[in-house]
Design a protein around this motif. Structure first.
Motif, PDB file in Angstrom:
ATOM      1  N   LEU A 238       0.838  -1.187   0.000  1.00 33.64           N
ATOM      2  CA  LEU A 238       0.000   0.000   0.000  1.00 33.64           C
ATOM      3  C   LEU A 238       0.881   1.249   0.000  1.00 33.64           C
ATOM      4  CD1 LEU A 238      -2.716  -1.055   2.606  1.00 33.64           C
ATOM      5  CD2 LEU A 238      -3.053  -0.737   0.151  1.00 33.64           C
TER       6      LEU A 238
ATOM      7  N   ASN B 137      -3.134   2.411  -3.372  1.00 32.53           N
ATOM      8  CA  ASN B 137      -3.793   2.903  -2.152  1.00 32.53           C
ATOM      9  C   ASN B 137      -5.072   2.142  -1.829  1.00 32.53           C
ATOM     10  OD1 ASN B 137      -5.483   3.807  -4.134  1.00 32.53           O
ATOM     11  ND2 ASN B 137      -5.444   5.961  -3.527  1.00 32.53           N
TER      12      ASN B 137
ATOM     13  N   ALA C 281      -0.230   4.397   4.555  1.00 28.55           N
ATOM     14  CA  ALA C 281      -0.980   3.305   5.174  1.00 28.55           C
ATOM     15  C   ALA C 281      -0.275   2.784   6.415  1.00 28.55           C
ATOM     16  CB  ALA C 281      -1.179   2.168   4.178  1.00 28.55           C
TER      17      ALA C 281
ATOM     18  N   LEU D 171      -6.560  -1.700  -0.602  1.00 35.98           N
ATOM     19  CA  LEU D 171      -6.291  -3.066  -0.156  1.00 35.98           C
ATOM     20  C   LEU D 171      -6.952  -4.079  -1.086  1.00 35.98           C
ATOM     21  CD1 LEU D 171      -5.138  -5.011   1.965  1.00 35.98           C
ATOM     22  CD2 LEU D 171      -7.225  -4.655   3.314  1.00 35.98           C
TER      23      LEU D 171
END
Length: 306
Positions: free
Chosen positions: A192, A220, A196, A222
């Motif tokens: 990420l 950005n 994050a 998941l």
């Protein structure tokens, strides 16, 4: 002197910005400025020095700030005591991570709607550091994100912990493979963005192993990260419970490492000194509803990705 004037002054002083304070109170900046000016006229004291580019609280304002906080807290208690149901009104802006949003968050919303049907929820899904910055600036009432935070401006309470594990597509690496420095050199690592909380934990783990791990791809999301790993693009760290259906379906293979990756803790964070009922109440509900053992409903049944 009115409560609305004290409220306008208090939030302008605490947030350090007339525009942010106005947004929090759902008024125009001109209305907020007018209330503060009326309060200054009533007290015969300047509460902000407006000679520079930014308004700076004066000594008189600093002395008033503690009194204003106490008065607004008393008002909040009166409203809570007189409303036997304890129901909150108005709006609440808060931040959550993508993982929270796609697991137990719907249950939290249902519980809040049951307890506070007149409270409008305005969640923002974003990465950890982005939400922390918004919380510090007063743009959010609270956030439920990985931590802990190192900011002295934020208070926090731990709500849960997640175990993480390296994973890959079974076509790339067999389940149970013990990762070595050679594996990290040969297989692309997908992570990420730097904002994050998971990436911060990953970087700490790599530094402790004295591993320099080149990242092949950074994103950005998941969900996008998981889809990329399933497609065989590379390897990455995932929360075990969150992707358990994908492991059972044979879409992901769990990999071993020595030592194992760090667990990641999640926290309910709020601005230090913010004692409003909405923050206290939703913190309590969050502690009751948070369940980090559940998998994502984005992977129904035995997962149908790919």
């Amino acid at each position: 002197m009115t409560l609305k004037q004290l409220e306008a002054f208090y939030w302008a002083a605490k947030l350090g910005s007339f525009s942010v304070a106005a947004a929090r109170l759902h008024v125009t900046q001109s209305s907020l400025s007018k209330r503060i000016a009326e309060l200054e006229d009533d007290l015969g004291k300047a509460l902000f020095d407006r000679t520079g580019q930014r308004s700076v609280i004066t000594d008189a304002g600093e002395r008033l700030l503690e009194h204003a906080a106490q008065i607004l807290e008393i008002e909040s208690r009166i409203r809570s005591d007189l409303d036997m149901s304890g129901a909150l009104r108005g709006s609440c802006r808060f931040g959550i991570s993508e993982l929270v949003a796609s697991t137990w968050f719907p249950g939290l919303v249902a519980r809040v709607r049951e307890l506070h049907p007149h409270l409008v929820l305005q969640p923002q899904v974003d990465l950890t550091l982005n939400l922390e910055r918004k919380l510090e600036r007063g743009e959010l009432d609270f956030a439920i994100i990985p931590g802990p935070s190192s900011s002295s401006n934020l208070s926090q309470e731990k709500v849960g912990e997640l175990a993480y594990q390296w994973m890959a597509s079974p076509e790339r690496l067999a389940s149970g493979t013990v990762l070595t420095a050679r594996h990290f050199a040969e297989h692309p690592v997908i992570t990420l963005s730097a904002e994050a909380g998971l990436t911060l934990a990953f970087e700490k783990w790599a530094a402790e192993q004295k591993l320099e791990i080149p990242r092949a791809l950074v994103c950005n999301s998941l969900s996008a990260l998981i889809a990329l790993v399933i497609a065989g693009v590379g390897i990455s760290l995932f929360p075990r419970s969150y992707v358990a259906p994908l492991v059972r379906a044979g879409k992901l293979a769990e990999l071993a490492s020595q030592p194992a990756p760090h667990n990641l803790s999640y926290y309910f964070q709020w601005r230090t000194g913010d004692t409003r009922a909405v923050v206290r109440s939703l913190r309590t509900v969050t502690m009751e509803e948070a369940d980090f053992s559940v998998s994502s409903p984005l992977w129904p049944g035995e997962a149908r990705i790919g």
